[in-house]
Design an enzyme around this catalytic site. Structure first.
Site, short mmCIF file in Angstrom:
data_model
loop_
_atom_site.label_atom_id
_atom_site.label_comp_id
_atom_site.label_asym_id
_atom_site.label_seq_id
_atom_site.Cartn_x
_atom_site.Cartn_y
_atom_site.Cartn_z
N SER A 111 14.83 16.72 -5.00
CA SER A 111 14.92 16.28 -3.61
C SER A 111 16.39 16.07 -3.21
O SER A 111 17.16 17.04 -3.21
CB SER A 111 14.06 15.03 -3.43
OG SER A 111 13.86 14.73 -2.09
N ASP A 161 4.57 20.58 1.24
CA ASP A 161 5.67 19.60 1.26
C ASP A 161 5.80 19.05 2.69
O ASP A 161 5.94 19.81 3.65
CB ASP A 161 6.97 20.30 0.82
CG ASP A 161 8.03 19.31 0.39
OD1 ASP A 161 8.18 18.26 1.06
OD2 ASP A 161 8.71 19.57 -0.60
N HIS A 192 5.49 16.90 -1.90
CA HIS A 192 6.88 16.71 -2.35
C HIS A 192 6.99 16.16 -3.78
O HIS A 192 7.97 16.42 -4.47
CB HIS A 192 7.56 15.75 -1.35
CG HIS A 192 9.05 15.82 -1.36
ND1 HIS A 192 9.75 16.94 -0.92
CD2 HIS A 192 10.00 14.92 -1.75
CE1 HIS A 192 11.05 16.71 -1.03
NE2 HIS A 192 11.23 15.49 -1.54
C1 MLT Z 1 17.48 14.59 1.40
O1 MLT Z 1 18.45 14.97 0.78
O2 MLT Z 1 17.57 13.85 2.40
C2 MLT Z 1 16.15 15.00 0.88
O3 MLT Z 1 15.95 16.29 0.64
C3 MLT Z 1 15.00 14.31 1.36
C4 MLT Z 1 15.00 12.98 0.71
O4 MLT Z 1 15.82 12.72 -0.14
O5 MLT Z 1 14.13 12.20 1.06
#
Ligand code: MLT
Length: 208
Positions: A111, A161, A192
């Site tokens: 993420s 996702d 996710h």
């Molecule tokens: C981000 O970098 O903001 C992400 O991909 C989403 C998250 O961290 O919640």
């Protein structure tokens, strides 16, 4: 072993096990995580490898992240680039300090951690020998493609996702492919959160 702030990132380092692969896994957690989160995943994916796991230096309502964002999916690109440079410097100096300069470095990011790993690929194309990006977005759109010739990258995306659309996955794949990277995409059927199929796909990919 947990060490302090001498490299400007709080981090956890696990030395390689005797006879282990000459690989350092750079573990990059998601929003609200820390340097402990991905240690079990790293141990599972490549037993015996050195593990270098920094904590993101930006806080969003108390939750560590690797760079600032303005809203969900809307990144502060100036901060992203600054933090990407700092992380690259940290990885190089930590590799020297721990005597692992000859190791291949493979990033494993989830993420928010996958997004800074993708940014590392685009801004510091010689730093990583490969990357596994779990649920990445497009960190930024490079003006000129970097030279990522033959760098293998696994994108582990999810069909349902809530945060990352399939279009973003395709766009990131296209950006990396245009730069010469060898991109493989794994599609998790759920959302996710990581599933056991993601871990199996990452293990298979590393074994190759
Ligand atoms: C981000 O970098 O903001 C992400 O991909 C989403 C998250 O961290 O919640």
């Amino acid at each position: 072993m947990t060490t302090g702030a001498q490299f400007e990132f709080i981090h956890r380092f696990e030395p390689p096990k005797p006879g282990g692969p000459k690989v350092t896994l750079l573990l990059l957690h998601g929003t609200g995580g820390d340097e402990e989160d991905l240690i079990p995943l790293g141990e599972q994916l490549l037993p015996g490898a050195a593990l270098l796991s920094p904590r993101g230096r930006v806080l969003e309502h108390g939750m560590p992240r690797f760079f600032r964002r303005l809203a969900e999916g809307v990144f502060d690109v100036a901060d992203l680039k600054l933090q990407t440079d700092a992380l690259a410097q940290f990885v190089s100096s930590a590799s020297r300090e721990y005597g692992l300069e000859d190791n291949q470095i493979i990033a494993i990011g989830y993420s928010n951690g996958a997004n800074i790993a993708a940014s590392l690929l685009l801004m510091h194309p010689t730093l990583l020998s490969g990357a596994i990006l779990f649920r990445p977005m497009v960190p930024f759109r490079p003006q000129v493609p970097p030279d990522l010739r033959d760098v293998p990258v696994l994108l582990a995306a999810a069909r349902r996702d809530q945060i990352v659309s399939p279009e973003l996955t395709s766009e990131l794949s296209a950006i990396l492919t245009a730069a010469g990277a060898r991109v493989t995409t794994h599609w998790h059927p759920g959302g996710h959160e990581l599933g056991s199929d993601d871990v199996a796909a990452a293990k298979d990919w590393l074994a190759k």
